[in-house]
Scaffold this active site. Structure first.
Site, PDB file in Angstrom:
ATOM      1  N   GLY A  34       0.904  -1.094  -0.002  1.00 12.81           N
ATOM      2  CA  GLY A  34       0.106   0.094  -0.017  1.00 12.81           C
ATOM      3  C   GLY A  34       0.819   1.072  -0.123  1.00 12.81           C
ATOM      4  N   VAL A  46      17.070   8.431  -0.751  1.00 11.77           N
ATOM      5  CA  VAL A  46      17.838   7.180  -1.309  1.00 11.77           C
ATOM      6  C   VAL A  46      18.640   7.816  -2.812  1.00 11.77           C
ATOM      7  CG1 VAL A  46      17.840   4.925  -2.563  1.00 11.77           C
ATOM      8  CG2 VAL A  46      16.449   5.458  -0.395  1.00 11.77           C
ATOM      9  N   ARG A  95       0.904  -5.087  -5.567  1.00 15.00           N
ATOM     10  CA  ARG A  95       1.129  -6.047  -5.055  1.00 15.00           C
ATOM     11  C   ARG A  95       1.107  -7.330  -6.016  1.00 15.00           C
ATOM     12  NH1 ARG A  95      -2.833  -3.486  -1.647  1.00 15.00           N
ATOM     13  NH2 ARG A  95      -1.953  -3.040   0.323  1.00 15.00           N
ATOM     14  N   ASP A 126       5.558  -5.021   5.976  1.00 18.84           N
ATOM     15  CA  ASP A 126       5.962  -6.371   6.370  1.00 18.84           C
ATOM     16  C   ASP A 126       6.315  -7.398   5.049  1.00 18.84           C
ATOM     17  OD1 ASP A 126       6.585  -6.414   8.852  1.00 18.84           O
ATOM     18  OD2 ASP A 126       4.752  -7.142   9.932  1.00 18.84           O
ATOM     19  N   GLY A 127       4.799  -7.309   4.389  1.00 12.32           N
ATOM     20  CA  GLY A 127       5.077  -8.146   3.253  1.00 12.32           C
ATOM     21  C   GLY A 127       6.222  -7.811   2.221  1.00 12.32           C
ATOM     22  N   THR A 148       3.997   2.742   5.530  1.00  9.68           N
ATOM     23  CA  THR A 148       2.972   2.105   5.506  1.00  9.68           C
ATOM     24  C   THR A 148       2.154   3.286   6.624  1.00  9.68           C
ATOM     25  OG1 THR A 148       1.391   0.509   6.313  1.00  9.68           O
ATOM     26  CG2 THR A 148       3.545   0.176   7.272  1.00  9.68           C
ATOM     27  N   ASP A 150      -0.164   2.338   8.349  1.00  8.60           N
ATOM     28  CA  ASP A 150      -0.894   1.715   9.532  1.00  8.60           C
ATOM     29  C   ASP A 150      -0.016   1.618  10.795  1.00  8.60           C
ATOM     30  OD1 ASP A 150      -3.218   1.070   7.991  1.00  8.60           O
ATOM     31  OD2 ASP A 150      -2.467  -1.055   7.664  1.00  8.60           O
ATOM     32  N   ASP A 152       2.372  -0.507  11.449  1.00  5.66           N
ATOM     33  CA  ASP A 152       2.231  -1.895  12.056  1.00  5.66           C
ATOM     34  C   ASP A 152       3.470  -2.837  11.815  1.00  5.66           C
ATOM     35  OD1 ASP A 152       1.663  -2.073   9.123  1.00  5.66           O
ATOM     36  OD2 ASP A 152       0.106  -3.384   9.461  1.00  5.66           O
ATOM     37  N   ARG A 185     -27.131  13.041  15.911  1.00 10.33           N
ATOM     38  CA  ARG A 185     -26.823  11.850  15.668  1.00 10.33           C
ATOM     39  C   ARG A 185     -25.481  11.083  16.124  1.00 10.33           C
ATOM     40  NH1 ARG A 185     -27.408  13.257   8.977  1.00 10.33           N
ATOM     41  NH2 ARG A 185     -29.830  12.665   9.045  1.00 10.33           N
ATOM     42  N   GLY A 193      -6.665   0.232   8.898  1.00  8.20           N
ATOM     43  CA  GLY A 193      -5.983  -0.672   9.967  1.00  8.20           C
ATOM     44  C   GLY A 193      -6.599  -1.713   9.949  1.00  8.20           C
ATOM     45  N   ARG A 194      -6.074  -2.692   9.063  1.00 11.44           N
ATOM     46  CA  ARG A 194      -6.751  -3.844   8.858  1.00 11.44           C
ATOM     47  C   ARG A 194      -6.385  -4.864  10.243  1.00 11.44           C
ATOM     48  NH1 ARG A 194      -6.068  -6.027   3.294  1.00 11.44           N
ATOM     49  NH2 ARG A 194      -4.049  -5.331   3.531  1.00 11.44           N
ATOM     50  N   LYS A 237     -25.845  14.593  26.807  1.00 15.96           N
ATOM     51  CA  LYS A 237     -25.019  14.431  25.548  1.00 15.96           C
ATOM     52  C   LYS A 237     -25.982  13.805  24.448  1.00 15.96           C
ATOM     53  CE  LYS A 237     -20.755  12.209  23.625  1.00 15.96           C
ATOM     54  NZ  LYS A 237     -20.545  13.670  23.023  1.00 15.96           N
ATOM     55  N   GLN A 275      -7.260   8.356   3.504  1.00 16.48           N
ATOM     56  CA  GLN A 275      -6.026   8.421   4.297  1.00 16.48           C
ATOM     57  C   GLN A 275      -4.735   8.100   3.770  1.00 16.48           C
ATOM     58  OE1 GLN A 275      -8.040   6.302   7.995  1.00 16.48           O
ATOM     59  NE2 GLN A 275      -9.057   5.750   6.339  1.00 16.48           N
TER      60      GLN A 275
HETATM   61  P1  ADP Z   1       3.019  -4.663   2.835  1.00 14.44           P
HETATM   62  O1  ADP Z   1       4.342  -4.700   2.130  1.00 14.44           O
HETATM   63  O2  ADP Z   1       2.310  -2.990   2.780  1.00 14.44           O
HETATM   64  O3  ADP Z   1       2.783  -5.467   3.803  1.00 14.44           O
HETATM   65  P2  ADP Z   1       1.786  -6.613   1.035  1.00 14.44           P
HETATM   66  O4  ADP Z   1       1.459  -7.658   2.132  1.00 14.44           O
HETATM   67  O5  ADP Z   1       0.749  -6.529   0.156  1.00 14.44           O
HETATM   68  O6  ADP Z   1       2.087  -5.243   1.520  1.00 14.44           O
HETATM   69  O7  ADP Z   1       3.042  -7.129   0.422  1.00 14.44           O
HETATM   70  C1  ADP Z   1       3.669  -6.433  -0.738  1.00 14.44           C
HETATM   71  C2  ADP Z   1       4.394  -7.369  -1.640  1.00 14.44           C
HETATM   72  O8  ADP Z   1       5.098  -7.765  -1.023  1.00 14.44           O
HETATM   73  C3  ADP Z   1       3.511  -8.471  -2.359  1.00 14.44           C
HETATM   74  O9  ADP Z   1       2.575  -8.157  -3.298  1.00 14.44           O
HETATM   75  C4  ADP Z   1       4.364  -9.431  -2.766  1.00 14.44           C
HETATM   76  O10 ADP Z   1       5.008  -9.101  -3.980  1.00 14.44           O
HETATM   77  C5  ADP Z   1       5.516  -9.066  -1.652  1.00 14.44           C
HETATM   78  N1  ADP Z   1       5.443 -10.223  -0.383  1.00 14.44           N
HETATM   79  C6  ADP Z   1       4.385 -10.239   0.361  1.00 14.44           C
HETATM   80  N2  ADP Z   1       4.691 -11.276   1.070  1.00 14.44           N
HETATM   81  C7  ADP Z   1       5.590 -11.890   0.745  1.00 14.44           C
HETATM   82  C8  ADP Z   1       6.284 -13.181   1.073  1.00 14.44           C
HETATM   83  N3  ADP Z   1       5.672 -13.938   2.254  1.00 14.44           N
HETATM   84  N4  ADP Z   1       7.335 -13.853   0.439  1.00 14.44           N
HETATM   85  C9  ADP Z   1       7.672 -13.035  -0.618  1.00 14.44           C
HETATM   86  N5  ADP Z   1       7.249 -11.769  -1.052  1.00 14.44           N
HETATM   87  C10 ADP Z   1       6.152 -11.196  -0.356  1.00 14.44           C
HETATM   88  O1  F6P Z   2      -1.708   0.816   3.630  1.00 15.41           O
HETATM   89  C1  F6P Z   2      -2.407  -0.239   4.623  1.00 15.41           C
HETATM   90  C2  F6P Z   2      -3.683  -0.251   4.554  1.00 15.41           C
HETATM   91  O2  F6P Z   2      -4.277   0.899   4.579  1.00 15.41           O
HETATM   92  C3  F6P Z   2      -4.578  -1.197   5.349  1.00 15.41           C
HETATM   93  O3  F6P Z   2      -5.087  -0.325   6.520  1.00 15.41           O
HETATM   94  C4  F6P Z   2      -5.787  -1.452   4.416  1.00 15.41           C
HETATM   95  O4  F6P Z   2      -6.445  -2.521   4.953  1.00 15.41           O
HETATM   96  C5  F6P Z   2      -5.128  -1.826   3.305  1.00 15.41           C
HETATM   97  O5  F6P Z   2      -3.845  -0.958   3.197  1.00 15.41           O
HETATM   98  C6  F6P Z   2      -6.037  -1.634   1.882  1.00 15.41           C
HETATM   99  O6  F6P Z   2      -5.162  -1.687   0.949  1.00 15.41           O
HETATM  100  P1  F6P Z   2      -5.689  -1.777  -0.629  1.00 15.41           P
HETATM  101  O7  F6P Z   2      -7.220  -1.463  -0.612  1.00 15.41           O
HETATM  102  O8  F6P Z   2      -4.877  -1.040  -1.422  1.00 15.41           O
HETATM  103  O9  F6P Z   2      -5.331  -3.384  -0.746  1.00 15.41           O
END
Ligand code: ADP
Ligand code: F6P
Length: 355
Positions: A34, A46, A95, A126-127, A148, A150, A152, A185, A193-194, A237, A275
């Site tokens: 994201g 960078v 992604r 993290d991903g 990110t 979030d 997180d 209301r 924030g998933r 209130k 956001q």
């Molecule tokens: P974020 O980096 O924000 O957590 P994602 O979880 O969608 O977002 O991960 C972003 C990209 O990173 C994924 O589309 C994929 O290309 C790569 N990725 C995610 N998880 C893994 C994994 N376990 N191993 C290798 N690549 C990953």
């Molecule tokens: O960037 C993190 C985040 O905003 C999460 O809070 C949300 O669940 C997710 O991305 C949604 O991203 P997308 O709609 O791009 O899959």
């Protein structure tokens, strides 16, 4: 007489160029997952820090996807002009499912070698860092930078985009309060924030929400929301702001349930992807710049496969595997503050309870 130094790129740390790690000539940079406001500031840092140290820089577009489709561009100091204040990411993001497979990772590593990319800086969550770990296993040195909204990323107190996203949420909720109050209301506001309640908790405090629901803390609608609304109603209130992190459940469902149990006219507002956009705040620009600079500094010292992070106000770094194994808990003092302030509404019987 005091001597004055003017610092600009090409000027600072000139002497350290000779300390450059010889294995790396070209650094690749990409954004993944994201998007987050401040990613551009990180790319800029960078690129400029690397060029200052004598490296070449290539931008990989659309995240890891760009390695699989050869969407790779040469970057120079001018490629990152006029972007520090812009949201989104000039390198685009994606992604990429194919990259999660071993074959995809092998192809991506080969694409780096073919493009002459000796090391990769990945700005994402993290991903994306799991992807860094996999690229490192394929022999491509990597540095991760937490980007990110979030907040997180376990190893880092702070992630690029978090501050801007919260400020956007606060601005929106302030506007929402006007109409919520005018109509007596209840507004249930869903913020992003998933899996994490950081945005919700902070905006809840900043906007004076009666209740904030976050995924980290289980809740009972009757006990934590309905009874609290009814009790504050007795103090005079007449309008309510309830903030819900996305991971807790759908704001529409919660608003409907509130309306049917209390009779109070309720509306749901999902702030959503707004956001993720907008000009980054000062904090995001500065943190992104510091992190981007630090990433290049690590590579120049021959230090690879790290995630850059903040600890208190300092920039630090962790081994990627260690960073991914870390666990971050929500700041309980914030929970205490949010709880205490909203609970205190129940203690007053004046009709001045306007939050
Ligand atoms: P974020 O980096 O924000 O957590 P994602 O979880 O969608 O977002 O991960 C972003 C990209 O990173 C994924 O589309 C994929 O290309 C790569 N990725 C995610 N998880 C893994 C994994 N376990 N191993 C290798 N690549 C990953
Ligand atoms: O960037 C993190 C985040 O905003 C999460 O809070 C949300 O669940 C997710 O991305 C949604 O991203 P997308 O709609 O791009 O899959």
């Amino acid at each position: 007489m005091q001597q004055m130094f003017i610092i600009g790129y090409g000027q600072e740390r000139k002497g350290e160029v000779t300390g450059m790690n010889n294995d790396i000539k070209t650094i690749g940079v990409l954004t993944s997952g994201g998007d987050a406001p401040g990613m551009n500031a990180a790319i800029r840092a960078v690129v400029r820090a690397a060029i200052t140290r004598g490296y070449k820089v290539k931008g990989v577009r659309h995240g890891y996807n760009g390695l699989l489709t050869n969407d790779i561009i040469d970057m120079n100091v001018r490629s990152v002009s006029e972007i520090i204040h812009r949201g989104g990411t000039i390198l685009y993001t994606a992604r990429c499912l194919e990259f999660k497979t071993l074959e995809g990772q092998q192809r991506a590593a080969q694409a780096c070698r073919d493009a002459g990319i000796d090391a990769l800086v990945v700005i994402g969550g993290d991903g994306s860092f799991r992807g860094c770990k996999d690229m490192a296993a394929q022999g491509i040195p990597c540095i991760g930078i937490p980007g990110t909204i979030d907040n997180d990323i376990a190893c880092s107190d702070y992630t690029i985009g978090y501050d801007t996203a919260m400020n956007t949420a606060v601005e929106m909720i302030d506007k929402l309060r006007d109409t919520t109050q005018s109509h007596d209301r209840c507004s249930v506001v869903e913020v992003m924030g998933r899996n994490a309640g950081y945005i919700a908790l902070n905006t809840g405090i900043a906007c004076g929400a009666l209740v904030t629901l976050i995924p980290e803390v289980p809740y009972d609608l009757e006990r934590d929301v309905i009874s609290r609304m009814k009790a504050t109603q007795k103090t005079g209130k007449r309008h309510f702001i309830i903030i819900v992190a996305e991971g807790v459940g759908r704001a529409h469902d919660i608003a409907n349930e509130i309306q049917s149990r209390t009779g109070i006219d309720s509306r749901a507002t999902v702030l959503g992807h707004v956001q993720r956009g907008g000009s980054p705040s000062l904090r995001d620009r500065v943190t992104a710049s510091r992190m981007g600079y630090h990433a290049v500094e690590l590579l120049s010292k021959g230090i690879y496969n790290r995630v850059v992070a903040t600890k208190a106000e300092s920039i630090v770094d962790y081994d990627i595997a260690v960073a991914l194994s870390m666990y971050k808990t929500i700041d309980t003092s914030l929970l205490d503050i949010a709880g205490a302030i909203s609970r205190s509404c129940l203690l007053y019987t004046s009709d001045a309870a306007d939050e």
